[in-house]
Design a protein around this motif. Sequence first.
Motif, PDB file in Angstrom:
ATOM      1  N   ILE A  32       0.864  -1.174   0.000  1.00  0.00           N
ATOM      2  CA  ILE A  32       0.000   0.000   0.000  1.00  0.00           C
ATOM      3  C   ILE A  32       0.902   1.227   0.000  1.00  0.00           C
ATOM      4  CG2 ILE A  32      -1.714   1.338   1.313  1.00  0.00           C
ATOM      5  CD1 ILE A  32      -2.871  -1.253   0.234  1.00  0.00           C
ATOM      6  N   HIS A  33       0.861   1.972  -1.085  1.00  0.00           N
ATOM      7  CA  HIS A  33       1.583   3.243  -1.142  1.00  0.00           C
ATOM      8  C   HIS A  33       0.679   4.328  -0.568  1.00  0.00           C
ATOM      9  CE1 HIS A  33       1.540   7.131  -3.230  1.00  0.00           C
ATOM     10  NE2 HIS A  33       2.789   7.158  -2.796  1.00  0.00           N
ATOM     11  N   TYR A  34       1.273   5.241   0.173  1.00  0.00           N
ATOM     12  CA  TYR A  34       0.546   6.408   0.684  1.00  0.00           C
ATOM     13  C   TYR A  34       1.512   7.584   0.697  1.00  0.00           C
ATOM     14  CZ  TYR A  34       3.046   5.784   5.068  1.00  0.00           C
ATOM     15  OH  TYR A  34       4.039   5.685   5.999  1.00  0.00           O
ATOM     16  N   SER A  35       0.970   8.779   0.781  1.00  0.00           N
ATOM     17  CA  SER A  35       1.799   9.973   0.875  1.00  0.00           C
ATOM     18  C   SER A  35       1.613  10.649   2.226  1.00  0.00           C
ATOM     19  CB  SER A  35       1.470  10.952  -0.259  1.00  0.00           C
ATOM     20  OG  SER A  35       2.269  12.109  -0.147  1.00  0.00           O
ATOM     21  N   ILE A  54      -0.734 -10.438   3.494  1.00  0.00           N
ATOM     22  CA  ILE A  54       0.534  -9.892   3.977  1.00  0.00           C
ATOM     23  C   ILE A  54       0.628  -8.498   3.370  1.00  0.00           C
ATOM     24  CG2 ILE A  54       3.037 -10.120   3.932  1.00  0.00           C
ATOM     25  CD1 ILE A  54       2.541 -13.177   3.583  1.00  0.00           C
ATOM     26  N   VAL A  55       0.880  -7.491   4.207  1.00  0.00           N
ATOM     27  CA  VAL A  55       0.791  -6.103   3.755  1.00  0.00           C
ATOM     28  C   VAL A  55       2.046  -5.331   4.146  1.00  0.00           C
ATOM     29  CG1 VAL A  55      -0.561  -3.971   3.893  1.00  0.00           C
ATOM     30  CG2 VAL A  55      -1.708  -6.192   4.053  1.00  0.00           C
ATOM     31  N   TYR A  56       2.525  -4.532   3.210  1.00  0.00           N
ATOM     32  CA  TYR A  56       3.660  -3.639   3.434  1.00  0.00           C
ATOM     33  C   TYR A  56       3.207  -2.223   3.109  1.00  0.00           C
ATOM     34  CZ  TYR A  56       5.964  -8.132   2.962  1.00  0.00           C
ATOM     35  OH  TYR A  56       6.321  -9.453   3.109  1.00  0.00           O
ATOM     36  N   LEU A  57       3.673  -1.274   3.876  1.00  0.00           N
ATOM     37  CA  LEU A  57       3.366   0.137   3.626  1.00  0.00           C
ATOM     38  C   LEU A  57       4.597   0.830   3.066  1.00  0.00           C
ATOM     39  CD1 LEU A  57       1.433   1.047   6.905  1.00  0.00           C
ATOM     40  CD2 LEU A  57       0.501   0.239   4.724  1.00  0.00           C
ATOM     41  N   PHE A  58       4.362   1.757   2.123  1.00  0.00           N
ATOM     42  CA  PHE A  58       5.456   2.535   1.547  1.00  0.00           C
ATOM     43  C   PHE A  58       5.014   3.986   1.403  1.00  0.00           C
ATOM     44  CE2 PHE A  58       8.333   4.262  -1.566  1.00  0.00           C
ATOM     45  CZ  PHE A  58       9.547   3.692  -1.213  1.00  0.00           C
ATOM     46  N   LYS A  59       5.722   4.873   2.078  1.00  0.00           N
ATOM     47  CA  LYS A  59       5.417   6.306   2.014  1.00  0.00           C
ATOM     48  C   LYS A  59       6.258   6.949   0.920  1.00  0.00           C
ATOM     49  CE  LYS A  59       5.845  10.569   4.724  1.00  0.00           C
ATOM     50  NZ  LYS A  59       4.610  11.193   4.355  1.00  0.00           N
TER      51      LYS A  59
END
Length: 124
Positions: A32-35, A54-59
């Motif tokens: 999940i990309h977020y800003s 399974i989840v990864y976050l990327f700012k």
Amino acid sequence: METKKIVITGGANRIGRSIALELANYGAQIVIHYSKSFSAAKKLKTELENLGSIVYLFKADLNNFKLAQKIIPFANTKMKGVNCLINNASVFENDSLTNFSEKSFLKHLNINLKAPAILIREFA
């Protein structure tokens, strides 16, 4: 569903969130990309994990070329590959032909056109 390693830009809210929740029903790994939506992204991560994903976050600010280029390599490292890219992120600043600035115009182009093109190139 064959596609199990998915990147969703702008995935923390609205349409991106709905897509992620639907894909979680298939046991997908998701980046999940977020800003600016860390709280929403973190909450969604918990929800998706509770559904079995399974989840990864990327700012990343997609207005920044160097940050946009890092999303797919991050996903490849975390998920050992990517087989689906959902370019969902966009910017919706209120402007018009009579009041837009060059800065606003370039931001729209970078986030809505350039970043998706960069991500597609990195994905291919």
